[in-house]
Design a protein around this motif. Sequence first.
Motif, PDB file in Angstrom:
ATOM      1  N   PRO A 203     104.553  26.293  61.317  1.00 58.68           N
ATOM      2  CA  PRO A 203     104.237  28.075  61.230  1.00 58.68           C
ATOM      3  C   PRO A 203     104.292  28.525  63.226  1.00 58.68           C
ATOM      4  O   PRO A 203     104.340  29.663  62.463  1.00 58.68           O
ATOM      5  CB  PRO A 203     102.879  27.572  61.507  1.00 58.68           C
ATOM      6  N   GLY A 204     104.929  28.568  63.735  1.00 60.39           N
ATOM      7  CA  GLY A 204     105.357  29.436  64.675  1.00 60.39           C
ATOM      8  C   GLY A 204     105.471  28.745  66.446  1.00 60.39           C
ATOM      9  O   GLY A 204     104.200  28.902  66.730  1.00 60.39           O
ATOM     10  N   SER A 205     106.295  27.898  67.350  1.00 58.90           N
ATOM     11  CA  SER A 205     105.790  27.797  68.390  1.00 58.90           C
ATOM     12  C   SER A 205     106.664  28.921  69.406  1.00 58.90           C
ATOM     13  O   SER A 205     107.374  29.172  69.566  1.00 58.90           O
ATOM     14  CB  SER A 205     106.616  26.813  68.781  1.00 58.90           C
ATOM     15  N   PHE A 206     106.536  29.032  70.695  1.00 58.87           N
ATOM     16  CA  PHE A 206     107.085  29.669  71.106  1.00 58.87           C
ATOM     17  C   PHE A 206     106.648  29.558  72.467  1.00 58.87           C
ATOM     18  O   PHE A 206     106.324  28.553  73.116  1.00 58.87           O
ATOM     19  CB  PHE A 206     105.202  31.221  71.492  1.00 58.87           C
TER      20      PHE A 206
ATOM     21  N   GLN B 285     110.405  11.862  42.822  1.00 62.10           N
ATOM     22  CA  GLN B 285     110.979  11.787  41.559  1.00 62.10           C
ATOM     23  C   GLN B 285     108.864  11.883  40.291  1.00 62.10           C
ATOM     24  O   GLN B 285     108.340  11.210  40.944  1.00 62.10           O
ATOM     25  CB  GLN B 285     111.693  11.071  40.414  1.00 62.10           C
ATOM     26  N   ASN B 286     109.314  12.686  39.087  1.00 62.28           N
ATOM     27  CA  ASN B 286     108.311  12.282  38.716  1.00 62.28           C
ATOM     28  C   ASN B 286     107.030  12.893  39.041  1.00 62.28           C
ATOM     29  O   ASN B 286     106.044  11.689  38.979  1.00 62.28           O
ATOM     30  CB  ASN B 286     108.305  10.654  37.952  1.00 62.28           C
ATOM     31  N   LEU B 287     106.427  13.720  39.645  1.00 64.10           N
ATOM     32  CA  LEU B 287     105.681  13.854  40.141  1.00 64.10           C
ATOM     33  C   LEU B 287     104.504  15.165  39.707  1.00 64.10           C
ATOM     34  O   LEU B 287     104.993  15.919  38.696  1.00 64.10           O
ATOM     35  CB  LEU B 287     106.280  14.817  41.872  1.00 64.10           C
ATOM     36  N   PRO B 288     103.217  14.921  39.768  1.00 63.26           N
ATOM     37  CA  PRO B 288     102.236  15.832  39.198  1.00 63.26           C
ATOM     38  C   PRO B 288     102.815  17.316  40.266  1.00 63.26           C
ATOM     39  O   PRO B 288     103.442  17.588  41.113  1.00 63.26           O
ATOM     40  CB  PRO B 288     101.088  15.250  39.797  1.00 63.26           C
ATOM     41  N   THR B 289     103.130  18.623  39.350  1.00 64.72           N
ATOM     42  CA  THR B 289     103.599  20.071  39.584  1.00 64.72           C
ATOM     43  C   THR B 289     102.857  20.950  39.460  1.00 64.72           C
ATOM     44  O   THR B 289     102.003  20.808  38.827  1.00 64.72           O
ATOM     45  CB  THR B 289     104.723  20.250  38.993  1.00 64.72           C
ATOM     46  N   VAL B 290     102.946  22.109  40.760  1.00 67.48           N
ATOM     47  CA  VAL B 290     101.973  23.252  40.755  1.00 67.48           C
ATOM     48  C   VAL B 290     102.873  24.434  40.938  1.00 67.48           C
ATOM     49  O   VAL B 290     103.831  23.868  42.151  1.00 67.48           O
ATOM     50  CB  VAL B 290     101.180  23.035  41.864  1.00 67.48           C
ATOM     51  N   VAL B 291     102.972  25.211  39.912  1.00 70.04           N
ATOM     52  CA  VAL B 291     103.921  26.233  39.996  1.00 70.04           C
ATOM     53  C   VAL B 291     103.054  27.277  40.474  1.00 70.04           C
ATOM     54  O   VAL B 291     102.396  27.458  40.426  1.00 70.04           O
ATOM     55  CB  VAL B 291     104.071  26.097  38.464  1.00 70.04           C
ATOM     56  N   LEU B 292     103.894  27.481  41.504  1.00 71.34           N
ATOM     57  CA  LEU B 292     103.176  28.651  42.853  1.00 71.34           C
ATOM     58  C   LEU B 292     103.768  29.840  42.529  1.00 71.34           C
ATOM     59  O   LEU B 292     104.977  30.156  43.951  1.00 71.34           O
ATOM     60  CB  LEU B 292     103.500  28.081  44.155  1.00 71.34           C
ATOM     61  N   PRO B 293     104.251  30.975  41.488  1.00 68.87           N
ATOM     62  CA  PRO B 293     104.611  32.583  41.703  1.00 68.87           C
ATOM     63  C   PRO B 293     104.255  33.389  42.542  1.00 68.87           C
ATOM     64  O   PRO B 293     102.753  33.241  43.397  1.00 68.87           O
ATOM     65  CB  PRO B 293     104.001  32.946  40.190  1.00 68.87           C
ATOM     66  N   HIS B 294     104.898  33.741  42.755  1.00 67.28           N
ATOM     67  CA  HIS B 294     104.086  35.067  44.527  1.00 67.28           C
ATOM     68  C   HIS B 294     103.816  36.115  44.028  1.00 67.28           C
ATOM     69  O   HIS B 294     103.648  36.379  42.705  1.00 67.28           O
ATOM     70  CB  HIS B 294     105.727  34.666  44.887  1.00 67.28           C
ATOM     71  N   GLY B 295     103.343  36.657  44.737  1.00 67.58           N
ATOM     72  CA  GLY B 295     102.456  38.453  44.668  1.00 67.58           C
ATOM     73  C   GLY B 295     103.041  39.379  44.555  1.00 67.58           C
ATOM     74  O   GLY B 295     105.171  38.731  44.124  1.00 67.58           O
ATOM     75  N   GLY B 296     102.639  39.932  44.474  1.00 72.74           N
ATOM     76  CA  GLY B 296     103.557  41.762  43.988  1.00 72.74           C
ATOM     77  C   GLY B 296     103.972  42.018  43.205  1.00 72.74           C
ATOM     78  O   GLY B 296     102.936  42.992  42.634  1.00 72.74           O
ATOM     79  N   PRO B 297     104.535  42.250  41.908  1.00 70.51           N
ATOM     80  CA  PRO B 297     105.436  41.461  41.887  1.00 70.51           C
ATOM     81  C   PRO B 297     106.734  41.560  43.327  1.00 70.51           C
ATOM     82  O   PRO B 297     107.797  40.995  43.212  1.00 70.51           O
ATOM     83  CB  PRO B 297     106.258  42.087  40.586  1.00 70.51           C
ATOM     84  N   HIS B 298     106.932  42.736  43.355  1.00 72.39           N
ATOM     85  CA  HIS B 298     108.048  42.930  44.132  1.00 72.39           C
ATOM     86  C   HIS B 298     107.603  42.670  45.744  1.00 72.39           C
ATOM     87  O   HIS B 298     107.449  43.359  46.730  1.00 72.39           O
ATOM     88  CB  HIS B 298     107.842  45.051  44.537  1.00 72.39           C
ATOM     89  N   TYR B 299     107.800  41.534  45.732  1.00 76.31           N
ATOM     90  CA  TYR B 299     107.660  40.404  47.055  1.00 76.31           C
ATOM     91  C   TYR B 299     108.755  39.763  46.908  1.00 76.31           C
ATOM     92  O   TYR B 299     109.311  39.538  45.492  1.00 76.31           O
ATOM     93  CB  TYR B 299     106.557  39.654  47.389  1.00 76.31           C
ATOM     94  N   ARG B 300     109.026  38.518  48.264  1.00 79.58           N
ATOM     95  CA  ARG B 300     110.083  37.211  47.594  1.00 79.58           C
ATOM     96  C   ARG B 300     109.459  36.312  48.268  1.00 79.58           C
ATOM     97  O   ARG B 300     108.254  36.242  49.346  1.00 79.58           O
ATOM     98  CB  ARG B 300     111.707  37.481  47.269  1.00 79.58           C
ATOM     99  N   ASP B 301     109.920  35.222  47.897  1.00 79.65           N
ATOM    100  CA  ASP B 301     109.738  33.650  48.741  1.00 79.65           C
ATOM    101  C   ASP B 301     110.783  33.802  49.558  1.00 79.65           C
ATOM    102  O   ASP B 301     111.596  33.574  49.279  1.00 79.65           O
ATOM    103  CB  ASP B 301     109.128  32.466  47.911  1.00 79.65           C
ATOM    104  N   TYR B 302     110.227  33.012  50.842  1.00 78.94           N
ATOM    105  CA  TYR B 302     111.182  32.454  51.431  1.00 78.94           C
ATOM    106  C   TYR B 302     111.004  31.314  52.835  1.00 78.94           C
ATOM    107  O   TYR B 302     110.136  30.448  52.187  1.00 78.94           O
ATOM    108  CB  TYR B 302     110.523  33.189  53.149  1.00 78.94           C
ATOM    109  N   TRP B 303     111.890  30.976  52.812  1.00 80.36           N
ATOM    110  CA  TRP B 303     111.952  29.211  53.496  1.00 80.36           C
ATOM    111  C   TRP B 303     111.454  29.813  54.796  1.00 80.36           C
ATOM    112  O   TRP B 303     111.999  30.280  55.893  1.00 80.36           O
ATOM    113  CB  TRP B 303     113.752  28.806  53.970  1.00 80.36           C
ATOM    114  N   GLN B 304     110.047  29.244  54.846  1.00 83.28           N
ATOM    115  CA  GLN B 304     109.005  29.419  55.739  1.00 83.28           C
ATOM    116  C   GLN B 304     108.261  28.261  55.383  1.00 83.28           C
ATOM    117  O   GLN B 304     107.808  27.771  54.314  1.00 83.28           O
ATOM    118  CB  GLN B 304     108.768  30.560  56.142  1.00 83.28           C
ATOM    119  N   PHE B 305     107.033  28.059  56.420  1.00 77.99           N
ATOM    120  CA  PHE B 305     106.038  27.482  56.192  1.00 77.99           C
ATOM    121  C   PHE B 305     104.872  28.060  55.873  1.00 77.99           C
ATOM    122  O   PHE B 305     104.910  29.435  55.570  1.00 77.99           O
ATOM    123  CB  PHE B 305     105.147  27.581  57.755  1.00 77.99           C
ATOM    124  N   ASP B 306     104.296  27.288  54.838  1.00 79.45           N
ATOM    125  CA  ASP B 306     103.775  28.070  53.670  1.00 79.45           C
ATOM    126  C   ASP B 306     102.233  27.382  53.470  1.00 79.45           C
ATOM    127  O   ASP B 306     102.314  26.214  53.373  1.00 79.45           O
ATOM    128  CB  ASP B 306     104.320  27.971  51.933  1.00 79.45           C
TER     129      ASP B 306
END
Length: 639
Positions: A351-354, A407-428
Amino acid sequence: MKYIIMMVWGVLLCISNVTFAASVEDYSRHSDYHSVKISPDGKHLAVLMNDEGKKKLAFLRTDNFELTFALNSSGRDQPADYYWVNNERVIVQVVQSRGRLEQPINLGEIFAVNYDGSKRKMIFGIRAQSGIAYSGYGGFLLDKLEDDKKHVLITKRLLSRDGNVLPEVTKLNVYTGKERRVKRAPISYSQFLVDNDSVPRFVVGTDKNFDTKIYYSEGKGEDWQPFESKFEGEFTPLAFSSDNKSVYALKTEENKPQGLYRYDLETEKETFLYRSEIADPTYAISSDLNEVYGLRLDEDYSSYIFIKPDTQEAKLHKALIQAFNGDSVEITSKTKDGKQMVVRVSSDRNPGSFYIFNTDTMKARFLLSSQQWIKKEQQASTKPFRIKTPDGLVLNGYLTLPIGKKQNLPTVVLPHGGPHYRDYWQFDPQAQMLANAGYAVLKVNFRGSEGYGKSFMEAGYGQWGTGIQDDITLALNYAIQTGVADKERVCIFGASFGGYSALQSAIRAPEMYKCAIGYVGVYDLPMMFDEGDIKGATWGGAYLNTTLGTDSAELIAQSPSRNVDKLNAPVLIIHGEDDQRAHFEHALALKEALDKKGHPYEWLVKDKEGHGFYNEDNILEANKAILAFLDKYIGDTAQ
């Protein structure tokens, strides 16, 4: 107090190697440390930190971390963003707890203080002690005036949504609070860009028709002139060249992401520098002379493009990225001589180190972690993917899988807000919490998301409940077809527009979801024209007409609260009673419709909370409710 803070600092450094299992509590806490910045002479650090649920700003000597002063929260006030003005003085944006809201709000008040606690003064805002108290006006830093140790430039704007009051650039004395107007914008809802002599030269704003307007000034004392006619396509100025004769800008062309250009203001000649095939640049990286030497890109993973790779700044940045194994590296501040800089390192599992980086020795010294209880090795990896829609759009998405499971996992679909926003490769923290509980987490940047060009964003206009939801379904089918998701154990959960998507996707594709969770969502599209804060903006009506459309029958057809007869999935509704973006009336309308149908749902509402919970106890309660709800329908205890 000094002894306690030093003990906390010392404990932090001593327990960095302690490991313990992650828990829902770990993902429900605010960061302990929010930012670290070094003074221009390199002798002191300013650290914005959490203190029993409120923020404080601590000043420390760089050589031995000895505390020199701590600016504590006081009553309703807390320090927020801050900036070193000179070797001794920092200006601080003050946020304030007001009325019923848990989350502090920024009213544009500016406080100034020396690193030893001396010369403390509110220098701008309704409680400023000198000059006129401008009730209703807020000030926000625009330029630090590197060669002026006593002044900064701020943008002064009315905090209400009165579009008739134009923002101004104001020169503010950081010791006395005395101010002088420099230039007024020709359009409301606008942002200024100053040149290297700190002269406002560009203004970019939004008019009442939700159209972007650009104005340009030749220099000090010159009037604003419309700039749009000088180029083709959308144009966003970023930074002036060191000689002030050119401007670096992002330019949008039809069906393409934004590209980086250098535009000569005298000859009106543009020079193309770089364009990604899929994504807009996230931000530009400039040298001390304001020459843009690189770009941060987020196509799949985070990456950096250096358009001037032979410059010293580019070489240093590349060395930092290599030293931290490709993680995201942000330079938060540096000394006047450039020999020391504070860098923030983050990734999908961090999540972030300084760190303090010495440019002479090329060595980095660890300072602190923003969330020291989060251990990188205990966090799940996030992997990007791309898919193509039937109408030819390329969608970028991310899968976060539980450690050791594929494989074969229970799955949660997590749509982002906005809609004029986007998801990034980052800590969530939400994705990590779900993966830690054994769920695969699926995200997708559907049509309408920002960051992929104007055409991609506009492809979502009028498609909130149709095309966007079909993109989400397409991504879920990808996860099922690749064997990641167990199609019999899928739920959908989102916040804000993601909350809308959770309900609308479960209505549009009822056979695919076992449950749906809406968090501070909008559920009635016609209601957006009457409730919430968007309608109050000068451009609010035009924005809603453009992005939602004006066909009443279509708006009703795309409103979850009007279509619960098509819903199979049990629902969890989470909302704040004081939400002014997705007004609480949305949650009540959905609840009433579910009651009328006799549809199963659970209800978690908190007073004093706005658009997203802020109180840690409320966040924890919501997260526990989410995990229990998911476990009930797709977890180990599901029947």
